[in-house]
Each structure stands twice: as C-alpha cells, then as structure tokens.
Design a protein around this motif. Structure first.
Motif, PDB file in Angstrom:
ATOM      1  N   SER A   1     -23.722   6.755 -53.997  1.00 12.07           N
ATOM      2  CA  SER A   1     -23.846   5.452 -53.346  1.00 12.07           C
ATOM      3  C   SER A   1     -22.474   4.874 -53.034  1.00 12.07           C
ATOM      4  O   SER A   1     -22.277   4.239 -51.997  1.00 12.07           O
ATOM      5  CB  SER A   1     -24.653   4.481 -54.209  1.00 12.07           C
ATOM      6  N   ASP A   2     -21.503   5.097 -53.921  1.00 13.80           N
ATOM      7  CA  ASP A   2     -20.141   4.637 -53.638  1.00 13.80           C
ATOM      8  C   ASP A   2     -19.570   5.340 -52.411  1.00 13.80           C
ATOM      9  O   ASP A   2     -18.865   4.730 -51.601  1.00 13.80           O
ATOM     10  CB  ASP A   2     -19.226   4.888 -54.840  1.00 13.80           C
ATOM     11  N   LEU A   3     -19.866   6.623 -52.264  1.00 16.93           N
ATOM     12  CA  LEU A   3     -19.349   7.379 -51.125  1.00 16.93           C
ATOM     13  C   LEU A   3     -20.057   7.030 -49.827  1.00 16.93           C
ATOM     14  O   LEU A   3     -19.591   7.384 -48.750  1.00 16.93           O
ATOM     15  CB  LEU A   3     -19.488   8.879 -51.398  1.00 16.93           C
TER      16      LEU A   3
ATOM     17  N   LEU B   1     -27.395  11.623 -49.622  1.00 20.24           N
ATOM     18  CA  LEU B   1     -28.213  12.624 -50.304  1.00 20.24           C
ATOM     19  C   LEU B   1     -27.306  13.619 -51.005  1.00 20.24           C
ATOM     20  O   LEU B   1     -27.603  14.097 -52.100  1.00 20.24           O
ATOM     21  CB  LEU B   1     -29.105  13.347 -49.298  1.00 20.24           C
ATOM     22  N   SER B   2     -26.151  13.917 -50.367  1.00 19.66           N
ATOM     23  CA  SER B   2     -25.207  14.883 -50.934  1.00 19.66           C
ATOM     24  C   SER B   2     -23.798  14.572 -50.447  1.00 19.66           C
ATOM     25  O   SER B   2     -23.609  14.083 -49.337  1.00 19.66           O
ATOM     26  CB  SER B   2     -25.591  16.303 -50.501  1.00 19.66           C
ATOM     27  N   ASN B   3     -22.806  14.851 -51.302  1.00 18.69           N
ATOM     28  CA  ASN B   3     -21.413  14.738 -50.863  1.00 18.69           C
ATOM     29  C   ASN B   3     -20.814  16.106 -50.536  1.00 18.69           C
ATOM     30  O   ASN B   3     -19.609  16.234 -50.324  1.00 18.69           O
ATOM     31  CB  ASN B   3     -20.550  14.012 -51.898  1.00 18.69           C
ATOM     32  N   LYS B   4     -21.680  17.121 -50.496  1.00 20.42           N
ATOM     33  CA  LYS B   4     -21.240  18.423 -50.008  1.00 20.42           C
ATOM     34  C   LYS B   4     -21.014  18.316 -48.506  1.00 20.42           C
ATOM     35  O   LYS B   4     -21.821  17.719 -47.801  1.00 20.42           O
ATOM     36  CB  LYS B   4     -22.297  19.492 -50.290  1.00 20.42           C
ATOM     37  N   CYS B   5     -19.933  18.893 -48.016  1.00 23.13           N
ATOM     38  CA  CYS B   5     -19.690  18.809 -46.580  1.00 23.13           C
ATOM     39  C   CYS B   5     -18.803  19.949 -46.097  1.00 23.13           C
ATOM     40  O   CYS B   5     -17.780  20.256 -46.706  1.00 23.13           O
ATOM     41  CB  CYS B   5     -19.046  17.472 -46.215  1.00 23.13           C
ATOM     42  N   LYS B   6     -19.196  20.536 -44.985  1.00 23.05           N
ATOM     43  CA  LYS B   6     -18.433  21.653 -44.422  1.00 23.05           C
ATOM     44  C   LYS B   6     -17.426  21.182 -43.383  1.00 23.05           C
ATOM     45  O   LYS B   6     -16.618  21.976 -42.901  1.00 23.05           O
ATOM     46  CB  LYS B   6     -19.377  22.672 -43.802  1.00 23.05           C
ATOM     47  N   ASN B   7     -17.450  19.887 -43.034  1.00 17.54           N
ATOM     48  CA  ASN B   7     -16.530  19.364 -42.023  1.00 17.54           C
ATOM     49  C   ASN B   7     -15.177  18.990 -42.625  1.00 17.54           C
ATOM     50  O   ASN B   7     -15.055  18.773 -43.837  1.00 17.54           O
ATOM     51  CB  ASN B   7     -17.143  18.159 -41.319  1.00 17.54           C
TER      52      ASN B   7
ATOM     53  N   CYS C   1     -13.121  16.281 -41.619  1.00 15.99           N
ATOM     54  CA  CYS C   1     -12.693  14.968 -41.119  1.00 15.99           C
ATOM     55  C   CYS C   1     -11.530  14.452 -41.960  1.00 15.99           C
ATOM     56  O   CYS C   1     -11.657  14.275 -43.175  1.00 15.99           O
ATOM     57  CB  CYS C   1     -13.854  13.986 -41.148  1.00 15.99           C
ATOM     58  N   LYS C   2     -10.407  14.193 -41.314  1.00 17.84           N
ATOM     59  CA  LYS C   2      -9.162  13.942 -42.023  1.00 17.84           C
ATOM     60  C   LYS C   2      -9.106  12.598 -42.725  1.00 17.84           C
ATOM     61  O   LYS C   2      -8.241  12.377 -43.569  1.00 17.84           O
ATOM     62  CB  LYS C   2      -7.996  14.078 -41.042  1.00 17.84           C
ATOM     63  N   TYR C   3     -10.009  11.692 -42.389  1.00 16.07           N
ATOM     64  CA  TYR C   3     -10.020  10.377 -43.028  1.00 16.07           C
ATOM     65  C   TYR C   3     -11.003  10.315 -44.195  1.00 16.07           C
ATOM     66  O   TYR C   3     -11.022   9.338 -44.947  1.00 16.07           O
ATOM     67  CB  TYR C   3     -10.403   9.305 -42.010  1.00 16.07           C
ATOM     68  N   CYS C   4     -11.848  11.336 -44.360  1.00 12.59           N
ATOM     69  CA  CYS C   4     -13.001  11.264 -45.259  1.00 12.59           C
ATOM     70  C   CYS C   4     -12.748  11.970 -46.587  1.00 12.59           C
ATOM     71  O   CYS C   4     -12.278  13.106 -46.612  1.00 12.59           O
ATOM     72  CB  CYS C   4     -14.223  11.862 -44.565  1.00 12.59           C
ATOM     73  N   ILE C   5     -13.094  11.314 -47.681  1.00 14.49           N
ATOM     74  CA  ILE C   5     -12.897  11.893 -48.999  1.00 14.49           C
ATOM     75  C   ILE C   5     -13.780  13.116 -49.215  1.00 14.49           C
ATOM     76  O   ILE C   5     -13.476  13.997 -50.026  1.00 14.49           O
ATOM     77  CB  ILE C   5     -13.194  10.832 -50.095  1.00 14.49           C
ATOM     78  N   ASN C   6     -14.882  13.219 -48.454  1.00 18.38           N
ATOM     79  CA  ASN C   6     -15.804  14.338 -48.633  1.00 18.38           C
ATOM     80  C   ASN C   6     -15.415  15.578 -47.840  1.00 18.38           C
ATOM     81  O   ASN C   6     -16.154  16.571 -47.853  1.00 18.38           O
ATOM     82  CB  ASN C   6     -17.227  13.920 -48.223  1.00 18.38           C
ATOM     83  N   GLN C   7     -14.291  15.554 -47.132  1.00 20.58           N
ATOM     84  CA  GLN C   7     -13.897  16.687 -46.306  1.00 20.58           C
ATOM     85  C   GLN C   7     -13.830  17.968 -47.135  1.00 20.58           C
ATOM     86  O   GLN C   7     -13.577  17.941 -48.344  1.00 20.58           O
ATOM     87  CB  GLN C   7     -12.548  16.416 -45.658  1.00 20.58           C
ATOM     88  N   ASN C   8     -14.048  19.099 -46.456  1.00 24.25           N
ATOM     89  CA  ASN C   8     -14.226  20.371 -47.151  1.00 24.25           C
ATOM     90  C   ASN C   8     -12.986  20.866 -47.887  1.00 24.25           C
ATOM     91  O   ASN C   8     -13.080  21.745 -48.746  1.00 24.25           O
ATOM     92  CB  ASN C   8     -14.710  21.451 -46.169  1.00 24.25           C
ATOM     93  N   LYS C   9     -11.823  20.321 -47.590  1.00 22.90           N
ATOM     94  CA  LYS C   9     -10.595  20.786 -48.238  1.00 22.90           C
ATOM     95  C   LYS C   9     -10.393  20.169 -49.616  1.00 22.90           C
ATOM     96  O   LYS C   9      -9.546  20.622 -50.381  1.00 22.90           O
ATOM     97  CB  LYS C   9      -9.389  20.477 -47.341  1.00 22.90           C
TER      98      LYS C   9
END
Length: 371
Positions: free
Chosen positions: A11-13, A53-59, A61-69
């Motif tokens: 929810s925080d994300l 639903l999930s913070n898993k992510c294959k993208n 996006c350079k601004y996003c904490i959920n980015q795949n790196k």
C-alpha cells in the motif's frame, strides 16, 4: 510474511498513482495500511482501499522504486487474500471502494489477469457491487482490457510521458505508440459497449519533470487525446526523486508547475479551448505566477463581449465565468436581459475578474487592463 505486513509494504508503494487524492497520509485507522482519501466530484472525501497486488516488476522506469534493477524483497498478494482483506475494510466502514494496481511480474497479461480475478472474486463470490478502479497495464492484450472494463467502474492507463522521446528518457522497456497509445485507443473503443457499469470512465497520468518535455508538449499530447477519446481527466504527478533509483539525484518538479498544468488542462478538456489559445513563454512553459485563462484572454480579440448576446463559447472564455455560470446566464437572459453586474455575481461569476472583459446592455463594466 503476514498479510498485514505485506499490505503495509504494497500500500505504501501504491502512493505514486493519483486519483484526486487530498493527501498521502493514512487515515485515523493507524494500524490499517492502504486507506487513502480521494476527493469526489462534490468536494467530499472518499476513503478508498489503495494497494499494489505485487511490487514485482520487469520494467526499468528510472524514477520508480519497483524498477527491475533494484534488489529487495518482492511481494505479491493472492487475489483471494486481497479480496478478503478489502472486504474486511469495506464491511467495517473503513473504505468505500477499491483502487487496485500492480507492478508487472512475469508478463503483462498474467499480472492483469490476477487483478481481474481479484475483482471477479469480489463481484461474483462475495456480491460486492460498489466502486472499483483498476489500473490497466501498458502492453496488455485487447481481451484483458475488455474484461477489466467489464468489472470496473473506472480504469486508467498511465501514459507517463507526452512523447515517445520523453518516455525513452524514463524507461527502455515500454513502446510509447504500441504499449500506451494503442492501448488507450482500445480502452476508448470499449467504453460504453463492453462494460457492466454504464458510468464507467477512464483516466490517465503523466510524471511531470522526470524528463525534458515542455508544458506545450504535454498539453499538445492531451489535446490530441481529448479530441480522439472520451478520456475523463488527466492527473499530473510532480516528479520527486526516490533513493535507490537512477533518478535519485534529479531535481524534483515543483507542484506549482503541475498546478498550472491542471488549470491549462481543464481549459482544453472542460472548456474546449484549442492549444493555440494558450500562452507559453519562450521556453514553451506555462507561467507559474499567472492564471492560464487570463493569459489566454489577453491573446483574444473578442473582448469585451456582450453578456446578453455572446454565445456560450465566448462566455466561458471570460475570466471569472465558469461552465455552470455561463449556462445559467444563457438560460436567464432568454427571459430577462442582464443590466447589473451584481446579478452576475449572484450566479457565481467572479465579477472582479470578469468586468474588464464584458459589456452589459452595450455598456463597458470597466476598462480592459492595460497590457
């Protein structure tokens, strides 16, 4: 990890998706994550259950904490698990609706399927028939979009940027024309046709300041979309750097800028202005300390207009006259002509702003400003 602990993280994300949120503070139910307050059309605050639903992510996006790196614990809620938590909130009167989005796990369609399954569980298994806002994932299939729209009251697809080059500054894993604009056209084609809820609407969102796009480029894109679709509205999210992302040292975007974009966007979407009517500085930016509607009026050669005869299109271009007051003016003057600007004030007209741009019975109400 417990469901509550996962909810706290997810929810925080989810705070980066906008939906007329008054603020991003939790409600008074301090031990319950995910409750955020949206602002309704009438100005009232509406508590929604808002989560990923999930913070898993294959993208990437350079601004996003959920980015795949990023290397951190990835979490995912089971659709049944999420449905039960939401119903507990709803049945206890903590929230009035659900706003569900997700990072992209293995692929777009399997992730979208899980969000749709969550809503189907709520609708069909538990008989929930209240508000649901579903985020459409860029690149998802046409069938997934159709099915998402059959169970939601509102859907949204974030375009993130105004141009293909602007999106490429943010991410390398999304194709602007294919994954975003094409999907927007599919959403528009289904609206009102393949939906269970007749008042279903769709919205979008841009991240402002994360790339080098100008205000003119942003509003040019929105004008094109409004002309081709039934898009309800656009949300402008001011970029804010987040630690452990590629943009963590990038300068944040001022909310003054996004506020001006909201004003100008309303002129395009609600007042049906053309982009060429708006004023931009030499760098194609809106002025931060001037009302876009007043600046637009200064460019026009139609003023002052006669209140008793001017068409609706001209009335709503008067600073201080809104859509509702313009419609009231037209209805009233069919029976009685306006003679006093105080009668306009009673209708909600901001006379101090409007008087330099209008005439009543052929009489100027004040001199136009010396520009």
């Amino acid at each position: 990890m417990s469901t509550l602990a996962k909810m706290q993280v997810l929810s925080d994300l989810a705070q980066y998706d906008l939906c007329d949120y008054v603020n991003h503070q939790r409600s008074s139910h301090i031990n319950l994550p995910g409750i955020y307050h949206a602002k309704g059309a009438n100005g009232c605050e509406i508590p929604l259950f808002k989560t990923l639903l999930s913070n898993k992510c294959k993208n990437d996006c350079k601004y996003c904490i959920n980015q795949n790196k990023n290397n951190f614990t990835r979490l995912e809620l089971d659709p049944e698990e999420l449905a039960r938590v939401f119903l507990s909130y709803y049945n206890n009167g903590y929230v009035n609706g659900l706003f569900l989005s997700s990072g992209i796990g293995d692929d777009e369609d399997s992730t979208m399927e899980k969000t749709i399954e969550t809503v189907n569980i709520l609708r069909k298994k538990y008989g929930y028939d209240d508000y649901v806002h579903l985020k459409i994932i860029p690149g998802v299939s046409k069938d997934s979009i159709k099915r998402a729209m059959s169970v939601a009251n509102r859907v949204s697809l974030n375009i993130e940027a105004a141009t293909p080059s602007g999106l490429s500054e943010i991410t390398t894993t999304k194709d602007y024309n294919k994954d975003i604009l094409k999907r927007l056209s599919w959403i528009n084609s289904f609206e009102g046709k393949s939906t269970t809820y007749p008042n279903l609407t769709h919205t979008t969102q841009l991240i402002v300041g994360a790339n080098n796009e100008t205000d003119r480029e942003i509003l040019n894109r929105m004008e094109k979309i409004y002309k081709k679709s039934n898009l309800k509205r656009t949300y402008f999210s001011a970029f804010s750097p987040i630690e452990k992302t590629e943009f963590e040292n990038k300068k944040p975007c001022s909310t003054d800028r996004t506020n001006q974009l909201y004003h100008a966007d309303s002129l395009l979407n609600d007042y049906k202005y053309n982009l060429k009517e708006l004023f931009f500085d030499d760098n194609d930016q809106l002025l931060l300390n001037e009302d876009p509607k007043i600046l637009a009026a200064r460019k026009m050669d139609i003023f002052p207009i006669e209140i008793n005869t001017a068409p609706y299109k001209e009335l709503i271009r008067v600073p201080g006259i809104g859509i509702k007051s313009a419609k009231k003016i037209i209805n009233i003057r069919k029976k009685k002509l306006f003679e006093d600007k105080e009668d306009l004030r009673k209708l909600g007209v901001v006379v101090d702003r409007a008087e330099g741009y209008i005439k009543l019975q052929g009489k100027y109400q004040s001199e136009l400003f010396d520009f």
